[in-house]
Design a protein around this motif. Structure first.
Motif, PDB file in Angstrom:
ATOM      1  N   MET A  95       0.943  -1.287  -0.127  1.00 11.17           N
ATOM      2  CA  MET A  95      -0.083  -0.041   0.008  1.00 11.17           C
ATOM      3  C   MET A  95       0.917   1.154   0.056  1.00 11.17           C
ATOM      4  O   MET A  95       0.401   2.153  -0.514  1.00 11.17           O
ATOM      5  CB  MET A  95      -0.945  -0.087   1.144  1.00 11.17           C
ATOM      6  CG  MET A  95      -2.176  -1.109   0.883  1.00 11.17           C
ATOM      7  SD  MET A  95      -3.003  -0.884  -0.816  1.00 11.17           S
ATOM      8  CE  MET A  95      -3.784   1.041  -0.664  1.00 11.17           C
ATOM      9  N   PRO A  96       1.941   1.303   0.739  1.00  7.24           N
ATOM     10  CA  PRO A  96       2.910   2.488   0.667  1.00  7.24           C
ATOM     11  C   PRO A  96       3.387   2.532  -0.923  1.00  7.24           C
ATOM     12  O   PRO A  96       3.467   3.792  -1.418  1.00  7.24           O
ATOM     13  CB  PRO A  96       3.867   2.307   1.532  1.00  7.24           C
ATOM     14  CG  PRO A  96       3.107   1.339   2.730  1.00  7.24           C
ATOM     15  CD  PRO A  96       2.572   0.346   1.980  1.00  7.24           C
ATOM     16  N   ALA A  97       3.878   1.614  -1.277  1.00  5.21           N
ATOM     17  CA  ALA A  97       3.932   1.723  -2.774  1.00  5.21           C
ATOM     18  C   ALA A  97       3.113   2.208  -3.735  1.00  5.21           C
ATOM     19  O   ALA A  97       3.339   3.093  -4.623  1.00  5.21           O
ATOM     20  CB  ALA A  97       4.728   0.262  -3.339  1.00  5.21           C
ATOM     21  N   MET A 101       2.884   5.796  -5.925  1.00  5.86           N
ATOM     22  CA  MET A 101       2.791   5.751  -7.574  1.00  5.86           C
ATOM     23  C   MET A 101       1.622   6.923  -7.739  1.00  5.86           C
ATOM     24  O   MET A 101       1.719   7.398  -8.918  1.00  5.86           O
ATOM     25  CB  MET A 101       2.167   4.047  -7.752  1.00  5.86           C
ATOM     26  CG  MET A 101       3.482   3.251  -8.017  1.00  5.86           C
ATOM     27  SD  MET A 101       2.687   1.713  -8.131  1.00  5.86           S
ATOM     28  CE  MET A 101       4.071   0.608  -7.796  1.00  5.86           C
ATOM     29  N   PHE A 102       0.689   6.804  -6.777  1.00  2.00           N
ATOM     30  CA  PHE A 102      -0.333   7.983  -7.091  1.00  2.00           C
ATOM     31  C   PHE A 102       0.134   9.180  -6.957  1.00  2.00           C
ATOM     32  O   PHE A 102      -0.380  10.205  -7.591  1.00  2.00           O
ATOM     33  CB  PHE A 102      -1.639   7.598  -6.375  1.00  2.00           C
ATOM     34  CG  PHE A 102      -2.605   6.601  -7.147  1.00  2.00           C
ATOM     35  CD1 PHE A 102      -3.539   6.850  -7.958  1.00  2.00           C
ATOM     36  CD2 PHE A 102      -2.597   5.407  -6.920  1.00  2.00           C
ATOM     37  CE1 PHE A 102      -4.442   6.012  -8.805  1.00  2.00           C
ATOM     38  CE2 PHE A 102      -3.345   4.290  -7.716  1.00  2.00           C
ATOM     39  CZ  PHE A 102      -4.320   4.569  -8.467  1.00  2.00           C
ATOM     40  N   GLY A 144      -8.656  -3.618 -10.295  1.00  2.00           N
ATOM     41  CA  GLY A 144      -8.792  -2.180  -9.390  1.00  2.00           C
ATOM     42  C   GLY A 144      -7.886  -1.126  -9.913  1.00  2.00           C
ATOM     43  O   GLY A 144      -8.440  -0.034 -10.392  1.00  2.00           O
ATOM     44  N   ASN A 145      -6.471  -1.468  -9.888  1.00  2.00           N
ATOM     45  CA  ASN A 145      -5.587  -0.322 -10.365  1.00  2.00           C
ATOM     46  C   ASN A 145      -5.982   0.104 -11.860  1.00  2.00           C
ATOM     47  O   ASN A 145      -5.886   1.143 -12.076  1.00  2.00           O
ATOM     48  CB  ASN A 145      -4.216  -0.960 -10.288  1.00  2.00           C
ATOM     49  CG  ASN A 145      -3.678  -0.634  -9.085  1.00  2.00           C
ATOM     50  OD1 ASN A 145      -3.141   0.499  -8.791  1.00  2.00           O
ATOM     51  ND2 ASN A 145      -3.936  -1.710  -8.076  1.00  2.00           N
ATOM     52  N   TYR A 158     -11.171  10.191  -9.922  1.00  2.00           N
ATOM     53  CA  TYR A 158     -10.616   8.788  -9.615  1.00  2.00           C
ATOM     54  C   TYR A 158      -9.341   8.512  -9.419  1.00  2.00           C
ATOM     55  O   TYR A 158      -8.574   8.445 -10.435  1.00  2.00           O
ATOM     56  CB  TYR A 158     -11.555   7.851 -10.853  1.00  2.00           C
ATOM     57  CG  TYR A 158     -12.626   8.218 -11.137  1.00  2.00           C
ATOM     58  CD1 TYR A 158     -13.855   7.586 -10.004  1.00  2.00           C
ATOM     59  CD2 TYR A 158     -13.287   9.372 -11.856  1.00  2.00           C
ATOM     60  CE1 TYR A 158     -15.048   7.661 -10.151  1.00  2.00           C
ATOM     61  CE2 TYR A 158     -14.671   9.278 -11.835  1.00  2.00           C
ATOM     62  CZ  TYR A 158     -15.547   8.548 -11.255  1.00  2.00           C
ATOM     63  OH  TYR A 158     -16.972   8.701 -11.222  1.00  2.00           O
ATOM     64  N   GLY A 159      -8.876   8.501  -8.234  1.00  2.00           N
ATOM     65  CA  GLY A 159      -7.560   8.238  -7.817  1.00  2.00           C
ATOM     66  C   GLY A 159      -7.381   7.244  -6.882  1.00  2.00           C
ATOM     67  O   GLY A 159      -8.202   6.145  -6.608  1.00  2.00           O
ATOM     68  N   LEU A 160      -6.502   7.245  -5.834  1.00  2.00           N
ATOM     69  CA  LEU A 160      -6.115   6.322  -4.791  1.00  2.00           C
ATOM     70  C   LEU A 160      -7.408   6.283  -3.849  1.00  2.00           C
ATOM     71  O   LEU A 160      -7.700   5.071  -3.415  1.00  2.00           O
ATOM     72  CB  LEU A 160      -4.882   6.912  -4.002  1.00  2.00           C
ATOM     73  CG  LEU A 160      -4.356   5.756  -2.914  1.00  2.00           C
ATOM     74  CD1 LEU A 160      -4.275   4.427  -3.486  1.00  2.00           C
ATOM     75  CD2 LEU A 160      -3.128   6.442  -2.158  1.00  2.00           C
ATOM     76  N   ASP A 161      -7.840   7.452  -3.451  1.00  2.00           N
ATOM     77  CA  ASP A 161      -9.244   7.054  -2.490  1.00  2.00           C
ATOM     78  C   ASP A 161     -10.354   6.568  -3.057  1.00  2.00           C
ATOM     79  O   ASP A 161     -10.943   5.677  -2.432  1.00  2.00           O
ATOM     80  CB  ASP A 161      -9.581   8.385  -2.029  1.00  2.00           C
ATOM     81  CG  ASP A 161      -8.733   9.195  -1.225  1.00  2.00           C
ATOM     82  OD1 ASP A 161      -7.876   8.591  -0.489  1.00  2.00           O
ATOM     83  OD2 ASP A 161      -8.818  10.633  -1.029  1.00  2.00           O
ATOM     84  N   PHE A 162     -10.631   6.577  -4.468  1.00  2.00           N
ATOM     85  CA  PHE A 162     -11.496   5.790  -5.012  1.00  2.00           C
ATOM     86  C   PHE A 162     -11.139   4.446  -5.380  1.00  2.00           C
ATOM     87  O   PHE A 162     -11.662   3.424  -4.870  1.00  2.00           O
ATOM     88  CB  PHE A 162     -11.626   6.403  -6.502  1.00  2.00           C
ATOM     89  CG  PHE A 162     -12.402   5.483  -7.375  1.00  2.00           C
ATOM     90  CD1 PHE A 162     -13.828   5.472  -7.146  1.00  2.00           C
ATOM     91  CD2 PHE A 162     -11.788   4.734  -8.436  1.00  2.00           C
ATOM     92  CE1 PHE A 162     -14.540   4.679  -8.063  1.00  2.00           C
ATOM     93  CE2 PHE A 162     -12.646   3.900  -9.416  1.00  2.00           C
ATOM     94  CZ  PHE A 162     -13.994   3.941  -9.124  1.00  2.00           C
ATOM     95  N   LEU A 163      -9.780   4.065  -5.594  1.00  2.00           N
ATOM     96  CA  LEU A 163      -9.445   2.768  -5.606  1.00  2.00           C
ATOM     97  C   LEU A 163      -9.492   2.113  -4.228  1.00  2.00           C
ATOM     98  O   LEU A 163     -10.180   0.995  -4.238  1.00  2.00           O
ATOM     99  CB  LEU A 163      -7.807   2.638  -5.915  1.00  2.00           C
ATOM    100  CG  LEU A 163      -7.246   1.301  -6.076  1.00  2.00           C
ATOM    101  CD1 LEU A 163      -7.854   0.136  -6.861  1.00  2.00           C
ATOM    102  CD2 LEU A 163      -5.766   1.346  -6.071  1.00  2.00           C
TER     103      LEU A 163
END
Length: 190
Positions: A95-97, A101-102, A144-145, A158-163
């Motif tokens: 998850m940190p990676a 990336m985002f 998902g990604n 649509y970014g990390l929070d959405f994912l």
């Protein structure tokens, strides 16, 4: 003329090291795939396309049978390649990676794809689908990604929070006018 894209994130799949392309669905995933068929069978879908990965195909297989449609496979809709075979990422690092990336779309783990690379390859496929099947309804079996990055291309919300809030499975109905995303509706209900 509106084109409707149904982004279908694959159902739950057992994580097994080493068979990323071939792993299937869990029992719950199979039951959820049946629910996806029930949700989408009356939507008037004309075309079904998918990632080449088994879990994405299996999630839409029942719908394809119900609608008597073939599933068209596009290699560039495959799951993002997170790292090379020589670099195994631990669960604690994952998850940190992804966050990094985002935050930096050009960042990639050794041997992996950046958000930019993954987004570029998958959006080319989506744009081709939007052009070739203009005015049609298309279900896309995805991950998902990859789904998030394709949606992000058309709307930066649509970014990390959405994912992080998406589920396995999940369904998003996207209304396009030409290459403009006008509306998104979540169809999967838990």
């Amino acid at each position: 003329m509106k084109t409707i894209i149904y982004m279908v994130r694959h159902a739950e799949s057992p994580y097994t090291e080493g068979n990323e392309r071939t792993r299937g669905l869990t029992l719950e995933g199979k039951m959820n795939a049946e629910t996806i068929t029930e949700i989408l069978k009356d939507e008037g879908i004309n075309i079904i396309v998918s990632s080449p990965y088994a879990r994405a195909i299996l999630t839409l297989e029942g719908l394809a049978k119900e609608l008597e449609l073939d599933i068209k496979i596009f290699e560039d809709l495959r799951e993002r390649h997170f790292s090379g075979e020589d670099y195994i990422i631990s669960n604690e690092e994952f998850m940190p990676a992804i966050k990094k990336m985002f935050d930096d779309p050009n960042y990639a783990l050794p041997g992996g794809e950046s958000n930019t690379v993954c987004q570029n390859r998958s959006v080319v496929v989506l744009k081709n689908i939007l052009e070739e099947y203009k005015g049609k309804k298309v279900a896309i079996g995805t991950h998902g990604n990859v789904m998030t990055l394709m949606m992000n291309y058309f709307d930066s919300n649509y970014g990390l929070d959405f994912l992080n809030q998406t589920k396995k499975p999940d369904i998003y109905k996207m209304h396009f006018k030409d290459l403009v995303l006008e509306e998104v509706t979540k169809l999967w209900k838990e």
